[in-house]
Design a protein around this motif. Structure first.
Motif, PDB file in Angstrom:
ATOM      1  N   CYS B  66       0.847  -1.184   0.000  1.00 54.49           N
ATOM      2  CA  CYS B  66       0.000   0.000   0.000  1.00 54.49           C
ATOM      3  C   CYS B  66       0.881   1.231   0.000  1.00 54.49           C
ATOM      4  CB  CYS B  66      -0.916   0.019   1.220  1.00 54.49           C
ATOM      5  SG  CYS B  66      -2.239  -1.173   1.084  1.00 54.49           S
ATOM      6  N   PHE B  67       0.587   2.156  -0.911  1.00 48.92           N
ATOM      7  CA  PHE B  67       1.312   3.417  -0.974  1.00 48.92           C
ATOM      8  C   PHE B  67       0.310   4.519  -0.686  1.00 48.92           C
ATOM      9  CE2 PHE B  67       2.823   7.146  -3.380  1.00 48.92           C
ATOM     10  CZ  PHE B  67       4.077   7.296  -2.794  1.00 48.92           C
ATOM     11  N   GLU B  68       0.576   5.288   0.355  1.00 47.11           N
ATOM     12  CA  GLU B  68      -0.345   6.320   0.810  1.00 47.11           C
ATOM     13  C   GLU B  68      -1.763   5.764   0.946  1.00 47.11           C
ATOM     14  OE1 GLU B  68       0.466   9.307  -2.160  1.00 47.11           O
ATOM     15  OE2 GLU B  68       1.819  10.357  -0.802  1.00 47.11           O
ATOM     16  N   GLY B  69      -1.825   4.551   1.513  1.00 47.78           N
ATOM     17  CA  GLY B  69      -3.116   3.953   1.797  1.00 47.78           C
ATOM     18  C   GLY B  69      -3.784   3.257   0.622  1.00 47.78           C
ATOM     19  N   ARG B  70      -3.167   3.336  -0.560  1.00 49.08           N
ATOM     20  CA  ARG B  70      -3.796   2.688  -1.725  1.00 49.08           C
ATOM     21  C   ARG B  70      -3.009   1.452  -2.126  1.00 49.08           C
ATOM     22  NH1 ARG B  70      -4.594   7.212  -4.898  1.00 49.08           N
ATOM     23  NH2 ARG B  70      -4.103   6.079  -6.796  1.00 49.08           N
ATOM     24  N   ASN B  71      -3.752   0.376  -2.344  1.00 48.81           N
ATOM     25  CA  ASN B  71      -3.101  -0.881  -2.704  1.00 48.81           C
ATOM     26  C   ASN B  71      -2.645  -0.814  -4.162  1.00 48.81           C
ATOM     27  OD1 ASN B  71      -2.251  -3.429  -3.153  1.00 48.81           O
ATOM     28  ND2 ASN B  71      -4.193  -4.442  -2.682  1.00 48.81           N
ATOM     29  N   ILE B  72      -1.325  -0.734  -4.355  1.00 51.34           N
ATOM     30  CA  ILE B  72      -0.839  -0.551  -5.724  1.00 51.34           C
ATOM     31  C   ILE B  72      -0.730  -1.864  -6.477  1.00 51.34           C
ATOM     32  CG2 ILE B  72       0.383   1.608  -5.324  1.00 51.34           C
ATOM     33  CD1 ILE B  72       2.921  -0.483  -5.313  1.00 51.34           C
ATOM     34  N   THR B  73      -0.811  -2.992  -5.770  1.00 53.77           N
ATOM     35  CA  THR B  73      -0.770  -4.268  -6.472  1.00 53.77           C
ATOM     36  C   THR B  73      -2.141  -4.607  -7.050  1.00 53.77           C
ATOM     37  OG1 THR B  73      -1.075  -5.314  -4.313  1.00 53.77           O
ATOM     38  CG2 THR B  73       1.138  -5.256  -5.179  1.00 53.77           C
ATOM     39  N   ASP B  74      -3.120  -3.772  -6.729  1.00 52.43           N
ATOM     40  CA  ASP B  74      -4.463  -3.943  -7.276  1.00 52.43           C
ATOM     41  C   ASP B  74      -4.437  -3.712  -8.790  1.00 52.43           C
ATOM     42  OD1 ASP B  74      -7.525  -3.628  -5.963  1.00 52.43           O
ATOM     43  OD2 ASP B  74      -7.284  -2.960  -8.035  1.00 52.43           O
ATOM     44  N   LYS B  75      -5.225  -4.508  -9.499  1.00 57.68           N
ATOM     45  CA  LYS B  75      -5.261  -4.413 -10.971  1.00 57.68           C
ATOM     46  C   LYS B  75      -5.680  -3.024 -11.455  1.00 57.68           C
ATOM     47  CE  LYS B  75      -4.729  -8.737 -12.796  1.00 57.68           C
ATOM     48  NZ  LYS B  75      -3.618  -8.919 -11.834  1.00 57.68           N
ATOM     49  N   LYS B  76      -6.464  -2.324 -10.615  1.00 53.68           N
ATOM     50  CA  LYS B  76      -7.030  -1.051 -11.066  1.00 53.68           C
ATOM     51  C   LYS B  76      -6.045   0.107 -10.995  1.00 53.68           C
ATOM     52  CE  LYS B  76     -10.652  -1.504  -8.554  1.00 53.68           C
ATOM     53  NZ  LYS B  76     -11.789  -2.131  -7.925  1.00 53.68           N
ATOM     54  N   THR B  77      -4.918  -0.103 -10.297  1.00 51.80           N
ATOM     55  CA  THR B  77      -3.946   0.981 -10.168  1.00 51.80           C
ATOM     56  C   THR B  77      -3.355   1.350 -11.524  1.00 51.80           C
ATOM     57  OG1 THR B  77      -3.290  -0.138  -8.145  1.00 51.80           O
ATOM     58  CG2 THR B  77      -1.975   1.753  -8.799  1.00 51.80           C
ATOM     59  N   ASP B  78      -3.253   2.646 -11.783  1.00 51.38           N
ATOM     60  CA  ASP B  78      -2.545   3.116 -12.967  1.00 51.38           C
ATOM     61  C   ASP B  78      -1.047   3.108 -12.649  1.00 51.38           C
ATOM     62  OD1 ASP B  78      -1.342   4.443 -15.023  1.00 51.38           O
ATOM     63  OD2 ASP B  78      -2.833   6.038 -15.147  1.00 51.38           O
ATOM     64  N   ILE B  79      -0.380   2.039 -13.096  1.00 50.91           N
ATOM     65  CA  ILE B  79       1.025   1.839 -12.741  1.00 50.91           C
ATOM     66  C   ILE B  79       1.890   3.013 -13.193  1.00 50.91           C
ATOM     67  CG2 ILE B  79       3.051   0.416 -13.198  1.00 50.91           C
ATOM     68  CD1 ILE B  79       1.393  -2.003 -13.177  1.00 50.91           C
ATOM     69  N   ASN B  80       1.606   3.533 -14.399  1.00 53.71           N
ATOM     70  CA  ASN B  80       2.463   4.597 -14.931  1.00 53.71           C
ATOM     71  C   ASN B  80       2.352   5.876 -14.093  1.00 53.71           C
ATOM     72  OD1 ASN B  80       3.275   2.894 -17.048  1.00 53.71           O
ATOM     73  ND2 ASN B  80       1.395   3.394 -18.153  1.00 53.71           N
ATOM     74  N   LYS B  81       1.132   6.183 -13.682  1.00 51.94           N
ATOM     75  CA  LYS B  81       0.936   7.355 -12.818  1.00 51.94           C
ATOM     76  C   LYS B  81       1.652   7.134 -11.482  1.00 51.94           C
ATOM     77  CE  LYS B  81      -1.740  10.946 -13.990  1.00 51.94           C
ATOM     78  NZ  LYS B  81      -1.368  10.803 -15.366  1.00 51.94           N
ATOM     79  N   TYR B  82       1.473   5.927 -10.945  1.00 55.86           N
ATOM     80  CA  TYR B  82       2.106   5.606  -9.661  1.00 55.86           C
ATOM     81  C   TYR B  82       3.623   5.749  -9.744  1.00 55.86           C
ATOM     82  CZ  TYR B  82       4.204   2.654  -6.096  1.00 55.86           C
ATOM     83  OH  TYR B  82       5.005   2.185  -5.098  1.00 55.86           O
ATOM     84  N   ARG B  83       4.213   5.229 -10.815  1.00 55.68           N
ATOM     85  CA  ARG B  83       5.678   5.243 -10.923  1.00 55.68           C
ATOM     86  C   ARG B  83       6.248   6.651 -11.036  1.00 55.68           C
ATOM     87  NH1 ARG B  83       5.878   0.425 -15.043  1.00 55.68           N
ATOM     88  NH2 ARG B  83       6.283  -1.367 -13.691  1.00 55.68           N
TER      89      ARG B  83
END
Ligand SMILES: Nc1ncnc2c1ncn2[C@@H]1O[C@H](COP(=O)(O)OP(=O)(O)OP(=O)(O)O)[C@@H](O)[C@H]1O
Ligand SMILES: [Mg+2]
Lengths: 229, 247
Positions: B66-83
């Motif tokens: 979880c990054f800042e409370g959001r599960n980034i391994t979740d399929k719905k995460t926008d990986i590019n935005k996160y990175r």
């Protein structure tokens, strides 16, 4: 010497026979140039599909289609492909021979370009993709901004060589009635019944062009090697 | 651990397997804003894999990040935005060889943050000044020394204004005389409050700059502590053995 002058006259000057060579050369260059462009387009497309599948496992079906294309094109003779294009694919249609020939050679060349480009992509350090991705670029943005510009530079000499290979290979297109340089020389031969002059003449023209392009490729390679150092 | 800031990363039961090789074995920890976490451990213990999991260069086999409370391994995460928020510095720099130094710094801000070229250039020059390389802006990476390349790689990441910086052995590919200049840049960054996670063999740096040191061995965090206790009172026998070899 007098004999040479007479023969030169009958083979090239009389009845403006040199025009066969001029027209033929024009067609040869046009086919080569257009086919190389088509080949580069197809080749890059196929190479990107193939390496994307290799790197990410995405695009299974496109990858299979590309592999089929490569297998068929590289596993059959150019002449046969040309004849199929002319008599099977376009057999019922009245399409210009120039278009038929360009398509056949472009599609053929694309298969070879694809393998050149694919090995070019694969030779880029995987760290480049990781650096791009970790900055936030998507896979396709990374390919476009980071991987392909480097690949293009690396494979440019090989692509220029492909042009030379193609230039010589197009000499078979006379078989489907395309009036190229080789065919031009052959027509002169059939008119004068003298094979030596027209055929040696044709060979010399090819040789000069190949040597000129090779020199250019050499220059290009040295240029690329010294930049950024 | 430290109660200095908000939790940035909450890592729970993180596992990563390559085939049948379980490289990360249920790793759980949290990383807070402003921490400088140093990861040490023997070769092949999974340090790089752990670091690379944090920006999803490696996809976890199981567990959550979880990054800042959001599960980034979740399929719905926008990986590019996160990175974009996670800076990464590699052992082998990975600068873009076909771009000038300035272009290396401005490529991502222009294309991803949609900055104007003028603004991106200005920020990039400011960053170059910070690492003393402003006169190299129109050079190409091949013209730089290893230490210079790594300093550029650091500011290339900083140009995206990341919230965390990950470093995977940033000085391991450098000649010894160039290690210092890179560590100095990293120390300054730490002093400015950047959250950093650093895999390194530079124990002096870990002790002086780190706020917490993790010992990773066989895919498990075997010990974690503040630098002083970590180095002076190691309790895990594998860590004691490791430290005795390395110090
Ligand atoms: N892409 C991969 N495919 C298969 N195995 C991998 C891959 N990446 C790492 N491994 C394996 O995972 C294990 C841990 O590797 P990792 O690179 O995380 O170790 P490390 O602690 O960073 O080591 P070092 O100090 O040598 O960098 C090793 O056994 C390695 O062989
Ligand atoms: Mg490693």
């Amino acid at each position: 010497m007098e004999d040479f002058q007479v023969k030169f006259y009958t083979n090239f000057i009389k009845d403006d026979r040199y025009m066969y060579l001029v027209k033929g050369l024009g067609n040869t260059l046009a086919i080569t140039f257009l086919a190389v462009l088509l080949g580069i387009f197809l080749g890059f497309l196929v190479a990107i599909v193939r390496s994307t599948y290799d790197k990410t496992g995405k695009g299974k079906l496109p990858n299979m289609i590309c592999r089929l294309y490569l297998t068929v094109i590289r596993g059959t003779p150019m002449m046969v492909q040309l004849m199929i294009m002319c008599y099977v694919v376009f057999g019922k249609y009245n399409v210009s021979k120039l278009i038929v020939t360009t398509l056949a050679f472009g599609i053929n060349s694309g298969a070879y370009v694809a393998e050149i480009v694919r090995s070019g992509i694969m030779s880029i350090d995987p760290g480049q993709l990781e650096a791009g991705r970790s900055l936030g670029f998507s896979y396709s943005q990374t390919m476009w901004h980071i991987i392909m510009p480097q690949t293009f530079k690396n494979v440019l000499p090989a692509l220029a060589n492909e042009f030379i290979v193609l230039l010589k290979e197009t000499s078979v297109c006379g078989y489907i009635g395309m009036m190229d340089l080789t065919r031009g020389g052959d027509i002169i031969r059939s008119r004068t019944y003298e094979p030596f002059m027209p055929l040696i003449g044709v060979a010399l023209i090819y040789l000069v062009m190949v040597m000129a392009f090779s020199a250019l490729v050499g220059k290009l390679e040295r240029r690329l090697r010294t930049s950024e150092r | 651990m430290s109660d200095r800031g908000d939790v940035l990363f909450q890592i729970t039961d993180l596992c990563k397997a390559f085939g049948s090789n379980l490289v990360l074995d249920h790793i759980s920890t949290e990383i807070r804003k402003g921490e400088v976490v140093v990861i040490v451990g023997p070769s092949g213990s999974g340090k790089s894999t752990f670091l690379r999991s944090l920006n999803l260069l490696e996809m976890p086999t199981s567990g959550t990040i979880c990054f800042e409370g959001r599960n980034i391994t979740d399929k719905k995460t926008d990986i590019n935005k996160y990175r974009q928020k996670i800076g990464m510095v590699f052992q082998h720099f990975n600068l873009f060889p076909h771009k000038t130094i300035l272009e290396n710094l401005t490529l991502a801000p222009i294309k991803l943050l949609k900055k104007s070229k003028e603004e991106a250039d200005r920020e990039a020059r400011e960053l170059l000044r910070r690492v003393g390389l402003e006169e190299k802006e129109s050079a190409y990476p091949a013209q730089l020394s290893g230490g210079q390349k790594q300093r550029i790689a650091i500011v290339r990441s900083l140009a995206m204004h990341p919230e965390v910086m990950l470093f995977d052995e940033p000085t391991s590919a450098l000649d010894p005389e160039m290690v210092g200049e890179v560590l100095q840049v990293m120390s300054e960054l730490a002093r400015e409050g950047m959250t950093m996670i650093i895999v390194t063999h530079e124990m002096g740096f870990a002790r002086e700059v780190g706020t917490r040191v993790l010992f990773v061995d066989e895919g498990v965090i075997k010990e974690e502590n503040n630098p002083q206790n970590f180095f002076e009172h190691p309790s895990n026998p594998r860590l004691r053995e490791f430290l005795s070899k390395i110090l």
